[in-house]
Design a protein around this motif. Structure first.
Motif, PDB file in Angstrom:
ATOM      1  N   LEU A  50       0.815  -1.213   0.000  1.00  0.00           N
ATOM      2  CA  LEU A  50       0.000   0.000   0.000  1.00  0.00           C
ATOM      3  C   LEU A  50       0.852   1.269   0.000  1.00  0.00           C
ATOM      4  CD1 LEU A  50      -2.866  -1.188   2.356  1.00  0.00           C
ATOM      5  CD2 LEU A  50      -2.976  -0.811  -0.130  1.00  0.00           C
ATOM      6  N   GLU A  51       1.979   1.233   0.672  1.00  0.00           N
ATOM      7  CA  GLU A  51       2.906   2.379   0.621  1.00  0.00           C
ATOM      8  C   GLU A  51       3.412   2.592  -0.802  1.00  0.00           C
ATOM      9  OE1 GLU A  51       5.732   1.188   3.582  1.00  0.00           O
ATOM     10  OE2 GLU A  51       4.610   2.135   5.207  1.00  0.00           O
ATOM     11  N   ALA A  52       3.769   1.504  -1.481  1.00  0.00           N
ATOM     12  CA  ALA A  52       4.222   1.599  -2.868  1.00  0.00           C
ATOM     13  C   ALA A  52       3.097   2.081  -3.778  1.00  0.00           C
ATOM     14  CB  ALA A  52       4.755   0.244  -3.347  1.00  0.00           C
ATOM     15  N   ALA A  53       1.879   1.632  -3.516  1.00  0.00           N
ATOM     16  CA  ALA A  53       0.728   2.056  -4.316  1.00  0.00           C
ATOM     17  C   ALA A  53       0.476   3.551  -4.161  1.00  0.00           C
ATOM     18  CB  ALA A  53      -0.513   1.264  -3.916  1.00  0.00           C
ATOM     19  N   PHE A  54       0.660   4.065  -2.956  1.00  0.00           N
ATOM     20  CA  PHE A  54       0.485   5.504  -2.724  1.00  0.00           C
ATOM     21  C   PHE A  54       1.529   6.302  -3.496  1.00  0.00           C
ATOM     22  CE2 PHE A  54       1.480   9.354  -0.216  1.00  0.00           C
ATOM     23  CZ  PHE A  54       0.268  10.010  -0.361  1.00  0.00           C
ATOM     24  N   GLU A  55       2.773   5.864  -3.416  1.00  0.00           N
ATOM     25  CA  GLU A  55       3.836   6.566  -4.152  1.00  0.00           C
ATOM     26  C   GLU A  55       3.582   6.502  -5.658  1.00  0.00           C
ATOM     27  OE1 GLU A  55       6.064   8.563  -2.836  1.00  0.00           O
ATOM     28  OE2 GLU A  55       5.260   8.062  -0.855  1.00  0.00           O
ATOM     29  N   ALA A 113      -8.039   3.273   0.590  1.00  0.00           N
ATOM     30  CA  ALA A 113      -8.372   2.887  -0.784  1.00  0.00           C
ATOM     31  C   ALA A 113      -8.464   4.111  -1.691  1.00  0.00           C
ATOM     32  CB  ALA A 113      -9.683   2.103  -0.812  1.00  0.00           C
ATOM     33  N   LYS A 114      -9.055   5.179  -1.192  1.00  0.00           N
ATOM     34  CA  LYS A 114      -9.135   6.405  -2.000  1.00  0.00           C
ATOM     35  C   LYS A 114      -7.741   6.962  -2.279  1.00  0.00           C
ATOM     36  CE  LYS A 114     -12.490   9.264  -1.649  1.00  0.00           C
ATOM     37  NZ  LYS A 114     -13.490  10.244  -1.292  1.00  0.00           N
ATOM     38  N   LEU A 115      -6.864   6.881  -1.303  1.00  0.00           N
ATOM     39  CA  LEU A 115      -5.530   7.454  -1.441  1.00  0.00           C
ATOM     40  C   LEU A 115      -4.613   6.640  -2.339  1.00  0.00           C
ATOM     41  CD1 LEU A 115      -5.084   8.589   2.246  1.00  0.00           C
ATOM     42  CD2 LEU A 115      -5.317  10.090   0.244  1.00  0.00           C
ATOM     43  N   VAL A 116      -4.924   5.371  -2.558  1.00  0.00           N
ATOM     44  CA  VAL A 116      -4.102   4.525  -3.434  1.00  0.00           C
ATOM     45  C   VAL A 116      -4.830   4.164  -4.731  1.00  0.00           C
ATOM     46  CG1 VAL A 116      -2.717   3.591  -1.531  1.00  0.00           C
ATOM     47  CG2 VAL A 116      -4.768   2.356  -2.295  1.00  0.00           C
ATOM     48  N   ALA A 117      -5.974   4.807  -4.982  1.00  0.00           N
ATOM     49  CA  ALA A 117      -6.779   4.575  -6.191  1.00  0.00           C
ATOM     50  C   ALA A 117      -7.201   3.114  -6.313  1.00  0.00           C
ATOM     51  CB  ALA A 117      -6.036   5.040  -7.444  1.00  0.00           C
ATOM     52  N   ALA A 118      -7.655   2.550  -5.181  1.00  0.00           N
ATOM     53  CA  ALA A 118      -8.075   1.147  -5.144  1.00  0.00           C
ATOM     54  C   ALA A 118      -9.592   1.052  -5.128  1.00  0.00           C
ATOM     55  CB  ALA A 118      -7.511   0.469  -3.896  1.00  0.00           C
ATOM     56  N   GLU A 119     -10.096  -0.082  -5.578  1.00  0.00           N
ATOM     57  CA  GLU A 119     -11.523  -0.379  -5.464  1.00  0.00           C
ATOM     58  C   GLU A 119     -11.843  -0.624  -3.991  1.00  0.00           C
ATOM     59  OE1 GLU A 119     -14.028  -0.761  -7.764  1.00  0.00           O
ATOM     60  OE2 GLU A 119     -12.737  -0.124  -9.418  1.00  0.00           O
TER      61      GLU A 119
END
Length: 149
Positions: free
Chosen positions: A49-54, A112-118
């Motif tokens: 999730l940290e990588a997804a945010f970046e 989820a909103k911050l990492v553009a996830a469903e």
């Protein structure tokens, strides 16, 4: 979610897995060996999730002020800490299983909103759930009572 990126599916799976861990094991007393395995899995999902945010910060979609690393870290810590409480009953203090799951859902939605996830609601009435979540603080209790009828 209307906006996503190439990392969104991986981020969605990470969010869903953490939510699944919390609901599956919130009522369980796990042996230390099993708990250790699950905590290692949680750490890997947290890194994902940290990588997804970046990735989302670099490649979009843009979120404006929410692109703050501190804001993301605060929400991710809440998500991870409540998931941990679901797995480790001795650390719960006065939190009930239901309250832990509610907090997991709350923080998972924000992450989820911050990492553009469903993100999917567990509520029987997801449209009502979304409306209640977006309502002002003063109206939230009234809307919740109406939805629960």
């Amino acid at each position: 979610m209307s906006e996503s990126n190439a990392f969104s599916k991986v981020a969605s799976d990470a969010v869903a897995r953490l939510r699944e861990l919390s609901t599956t094991f919130v009522e369980s007393e796990l042996p230390e060996e099993a708990l250790s395995c699950l905590l290692e899995e949680m750490a890997a999902l947290e890194q994902t999730l940290e990588a997804a945010f970046e990735y989302r910060k670099a490649w979009g979609p843009k979120l404006g002020p929410a692109d703050s690393g501190n804001y993301f870290r605060e929400k991710l810590n809440g998500f991870i800490n409540f998931t941990r409480l679901a797995l480790v009953p001795r650390e719960r203090g006065n939190y009930t299983a239901q309250k832990i799951i509610e907090n997991v859902d709350h923080y998972s939605y924000l992450v989820a909103k911050l990492v553009a996830a469903e993100w999917g609601s567990r509520a029987r009435k997801p449209v009502s759930d979304k409306t209640i979540r977006k309502s002002s603080f003063e109206n939230r209790d009234v809307l919740q009572r109406l939805a629960d009828r």
